[in-house]
Write an enzyme that holds these catalytic residues in place. Structure first.
Site, PDB file in Angstrom:
ATOM      1  N   ILE A  75       0.836  -1.203   0.000  1.00 39.90           N
ATOM      2  CA  ILE A  75       0.000   0.000   0.000  1.00 39.90           C
ATOM      3  C   ILE A  75       0.874   1.257   0.000  1.00 39.90           C
ATOM      4  O   ILE A  75       0.624   2.215  -0.732  1.00 39.90           O
ATOM      5  CB  ILE A  75      -0.961   0.013   1.213  1.00 39.90           C
ATOM      6  CG1 ILE A  75      -1.824  -1.257   1.240  1.00 39.90           C
ATOM      7  CG2 ILE A  75      -1.847   1.259   1.185  1.00 39.90           C
ATOM      8  CD1 ILE A  75      -2.652  -1.433   2.506  1.00 39.90           C
ATOM      9  N   LEU A 116       2.761   3.844   7.459  1.00 39.77           N
ATOM     10  CA  LEU A 116       2.247   2.561   6.966  1.00 39.77           C
ATOM     11  C   LEU A 116       3.125   1.384   7.369  1.00 39.77           C
ATOM     12  O   LEU A 116       2.686   0.230   7.249  1.00 39.77           O
ATOM     13  CB  LEU A 116       2.123   2.572   5.437  1.00 39.77           C
ATOM     14  CG  LEU A 116       1.101   3.546   4.870  1.00 39.77           C
ATOM     15  CD1 LEU A 116       1.791   4.776   4.320  1.00 39.77           C
ATOM     16  CD2 LEU A 116       0.225   2.907   3.827  1.00 39.77           C
ATOM     17  N   TYR A 160      -2.222  -8.284  16.665  1.00 41.49           N
ATOM     18  CA  TYR A 160      -2.093  -7.282  15.588  1.00 41.49           C
ATOM     19  C   TYR A 160      -3.184  -6.219  15.724  1.00 41.49           C
ATOM     20  O   TYR A 160      -2.914  -5.014  15.680  1.00 41.49           O
ATOM     21  CB  TYR A 160      -2.190  -7.998  14.231  1.00 41.49           C
ATOM     22  CG  TYR A 160      -2.386  -7.076  13.048  1.00 41.49           C
ATOM     23  CD1 TYR A 160      -1.315  -6.367  12.503  1.00 41.49           C
ATOM     24  CD2 TYR A 160      -3.651  -6.918  12.452  1.00 41.49           C
ATOM     25  CE1 TYR A 160      -1.496  -5.521  11.412  1.00 41.49           C
ATOM     26  CE2 TYR A 160      -3.842  -6.083  11.361  1.00 41.49           C
ATOM     27  CZ  TYR A 160      -2.763  -5.387  10.847  1.00 41.49           C
ATOM     28  OH  TYR A 160      -2.956  -4.549   9.766  1.00 41.49           O
ATOM     29  N   ASN A 191     -10.323  -4.741   3.316  1.00 45.17           N
ATOM     30  CA  ASN A 191      -9.329  -5.632   2.705  1.00 45.17           C
ATOM     31  C   ASN A 191      -8.797  -4.998   1.424  1.00 45.17           C
ATOM     32  O   ASN A 191      -9.518  -4.910   0.435  1.00 45.17           O
ATOM     33  CB  ASN A 191      -9.960  -6.992   2.374  1.00 45.17           C
ATOM     34  CG  ASN A 191     -10.016  -7.873   3.589  1.00 45.17           C
ATOM     35  OD1 ASN A 191     -10.642  -7.505   4.580  1.00 45.17           O
ATOM     36  ND2 ASN A 191      -9.354  -9.004   3.538  1.00 45.17           N
TER      37      ASN A 191
HETATM   38  P1  NAD Z   1       3.364  -4.536   3.615  1.00 47.42           P
HETATM   39  O1  NAD Z   1       3.962  -5.619   4.442  1.00 47.42           O
HETATM   40  O2  NAD Z   1       3.423  -4.665   2.126  1.00 47.42           O
HETATM   41  O3  NAD Z   1       3.977  -3.121   4.005  1.00 47.42           O
HETATM   42  C1  NAD Z   1       4.593  -2.861   5.252  1.00 47.42           C
HETATM   43  C2  NAD Z   1       5.915  -2.165   4.985  1.00 47.42           C
HETATM   44  O4  NAD Z   1       6.523  -1.860   6.248  1.00 47.42           O
HETATM   45  C3  NAD Z   1       6.911  -3.038   4.219  1.00 47.42           C
HETATM   46  O5  NAD Z   1       7.483  -2.317   3.161  1.00 47.42           O
HETATM   47  C4  NAD Z   1       7.941  -3.418   5.273  1.00 47.42           C
HETATM   48  O6  NAD Z   1       9.226  -3.657   4.703  1.00 47.42           O
HETATM   49  C5  NAD Z   1       7.895  -2.228   6.189  1.00 47.42           C
HETATM   50  N1  NAD Z   1       8.329  -2.530   7.561  1.00 47.42           N
HETATM   51  C6  NAD Z   1       7.983  -3.604   8.319  1.00 47.42           C
HETATM   52  N2  NAD Z   1       8.565  -3.530   9.522  1.00 47.42           N
HETATM   53  C7  NAD Z   1       9.307  -2.392   9.532  1.00 47.42           C
HETATM   54  C8  NAD Z   1      10.152  -1.771  10.493  1.00 47.42           C
HETATM   55  N3  NAD Z   1      10.362  -2.316  11.709  1.00 47.42           N
HETATM   56  N4  NAD Z   1      10.772  -0.612  10.167  1.00 47.42           N
HETATM   57  C9  NAD Z   1      10.588  -0.045   8.936  1.00 47.42           C
HETATM   58  N5  NAD Z   1       9.793  -0.599   7.985  1.00 47.42           N
HETATM   59  C10 NAD Z   1       9.150  -1.747   8.284  1.00 47.42           C
HETATM   60  O7  NAD Z   1       1.844  -4.404   4.100  1.00 47.42           O
HETATM   61  P2  NAD Z   1       0.640  -3.543   3.527  1.00 47.42           P
HETATM   62  O8  NAD Z   1      -0.464  -4.478   3.242  1.00 47.42           O
HETATM   63  O9  NAD Z   1       1.113  -2.628   2.466  1.00 47.42           O
HETATM   64  O10 NAD Z   1       0.238  -2.715   4.818  1.00 47.42           O
HETATM   65  C11 NAD Z   1       0.538  -1.324   4.980  1.00 47.42           C
HETATM   66  C12 NAD Z   1      -0.171  -0.813   6.217  1.00 47.42           C
HETATM   67  O11 NAD Z   1      -1.590  -0.919   6.039  1.00 47.42           O
HETATM   68  C13 NAD Z   1       0.146  -1.577   7.493  1.00 47.42           C
HETATM   69  O12 NAD Z   1       0.233  -0.651   8.553  1.00 47.42           O
HETATM   70  C14 NAD Z   1      -1.049  -2.490   7.671  1.00 47.42           C
HETATM   71  O13 NAD Z   1      -1.234  -2.813   9.024  1.00 47.42           O
HETATM   72  C15 NAD Z   1      -2.163  -1.613   7.141  1.00 47.42           C
HETATM   73  N6  NAD Z   1      -3.343  -2.356   6.663  1.00 47.42           N
HETATM   74  C16 NAD Z   1      -3.266  -3.166   5.556  1.00 47.42           C
HETATM   75  C17 NAD Z   1      -4.411  -3.824   5.126  1.00 47.42           C
HETATM   76  C18 NAD Z   1      -4.407  -4.697   3.888  1.00 47.42           C
HETATM   77  O14 NAD Z   1      -5.475  -5.176   3.466  1.00 47.42           O
HETATM   78  N7  NAD Z   1      -3.274  -4.945   3.244  1.00 47.42           N
HETATM   79  C19 NAD Z   1      -5.633  -3.671   5.824  1.00 47.42           C
HETATM   80  C20 NAD Z   1      -5.654  -2.866   6.948  1.00 47.42           C
HETATM   81  C21 NAD Z   1      -4.511  -2.183   7.349  1.00 47.42           C
END
Ligand code: NAD
Length: 327
Positions: free
Chosen positions: A30, A90, A159, A188
């Site tokens: 995202i 994010l 989480y 989602n």
């Molecule tokens: P993703 O895993 O693709 O992105 C997370 C990013 O954070 C990655 O690039 C990862 O390398 C980085 N990261 C992880 N730990 C880290 C750390 N300690 N320090 C620095 N960087 C770190 O996941 P996503 O699906 O893109 O999710 C992005 C955000 O959206 C998250 O906060 C997630 O909780 C939230 N979210 C996602 C969804 C979904 O459907 N995908 C739904 C609700 C909320």
């Protein structure tokens, strides 16, 4: 929903008046789309990501990149040097199953890392923080469908607990330190760049299986429902949250439409031109039965509405994965 002083419209609209924005997790699924949207709007973007699940290949070439852990003491040095006006947060440990297996690790990234970030924001006077929260994980299992923001937050996983905790910290930072914070509660999210090795990206998982000659597996009766929102619409919600800096608190980012896994599979198989039925697997213990968010507040407060239909989004996602995994 509380109101806080915001960025003036001229400063918030980008162009030659672009803002300095720091995006954590900007190499992720995202986050990389959010960075694209900010860069396109004329803002100056710095990405912080430790590449735990993200990829450098997705980082917009118009953004600066720093490989750094959210929990690192060096984050403060970067904030001192960059002095961002806005932060979009994010970065996360985003796997529910990992949070169940190792709640301390989940909390170290999602709570302690978040607090390190909030401290940095306070020290350099960041004015606006846009937080990526979760509707499904925050509200938990409910029959209040579509779920409005006023529904109690009843997270059922470590989480979800961390996501809700950060929303509370953000609200407190608003009243204590005057940072305007909004928590975008995503449904989602699906679309290009989602990791098919992840646990929750059913569109990515099914696309990958369809493209590699494997049969998608539907767990349980397949009548469990989710609210699928296309990633570019989610990036647009971040842009609107930037432009409307007086909007604070939790705001759902979903479509208000429930789609069953059976229906999702049928639509995706159609887009892929596959007629073989899905395989059936055992129901996942503890899996949420229904999840669907009421997007009314997002429309009213942010002027945001989903624009990409499920069939269009699935077709675009499938085309993306075809280039990645197709023959
Ligand atoms: P993703 O895993 O693709 O992105 C997370 C990013 O954070 C990655 O690039 C990862 O390398 C980085 N990261 C992880 N730990 C880290 C750390 N300690 N320090 C620095 N960087 C770190 O996941 P996503 O699906 O893109 O999710 C992005 C955000 O959206 C998250 O906060 C997630 O909780 C939230 N979210 C996602 C969804 C979904 O459907 N995908 C739904 C609700 C909320």
């Amino acid at each position: 929903m509380a109101r806080a002083p915001g960025l003036s419209p001229a400063r918030a609209c980008g162009g030659s008046n672009g803002l300095k924005i720091l995006v954590t997790g900007g190499a992720g699924f995202i986050g990389s789309h959010v960075v694209d949207a900010f860069v396109r709007a004329g803002h100056t973007v710095t990405v912080v990501d430790n590449l735990a699940t993200g990829s450098l290949a997705w980082v917009n070439p118009g953004a600066a990149f720093h490989r750094l852990d959210l929990r690192s003491a060096r984050l403060g040095d970067l904030f001192e040097a960059e002095r961002p006006e806005v932060v979009a947060h994010l970065a996360a440990q985003a796997a529910v199953s990992r949070s169940v297996a190792d709640p301390a690790f989940d909390a170290s990234v999602n709570i302690l890392g978040g607090l390190n970030l909030l401290d940095c924001c306070r020290w350099v006077g960041v004015r606006r923080l846009i937080y990526s929260s979760s509707g499904g994980a925050g509200y938990g299992d409910t029959d209040a469908i579509p779920t409005p923001e006023g529904h109690p937050l009843l997270p059922a996983s470590p989480y979800g607990i961390a996501k809700v905790a950060m929303e509370h910290y953000l609200a407190a930072w608003g009243s204590i330190h005057g940072i305007s914070g909004v928590s975008l509660r995503y449904a989602n999210v699906y679309g290009p760049r989602q990791n098919p090795a992840g646990e929750a990206g059913v569109v990515a998982i099914f696309s990958h299986r369809l493209l590699t000659g494997q049969t998608p597996v539907i767990n349980g009766d397949g009548e469990q429902t989710r609210d699928y929102v296309f990633v570019e619409d989610v990036a647009d919600a971040n842009l609107r949250a930037l432009e409307r800096a007086t909007v604070t608190g939790g705001v759902n980012i979903g479509t208000g439409v429930e789609t069953s896994v059976n229906d999702l599979h049928a639509r995706l198989a159609r887009a892929a031109g596959v007629t073989t039925p899905a395989a059936r697997g055992p129901a996942r213990p503890g899996e949420q039965r229904r999840s669907c968010l009421d997007p009314g507040l997002a429309a009213q407060a942010l002027g945001w509405r989903p624009t990409v239909s499920l069939d269009e989004g699935l077709a675009r996602t499938y085309e993306f994965f075809k280039k990645e995994f197709g023959p």
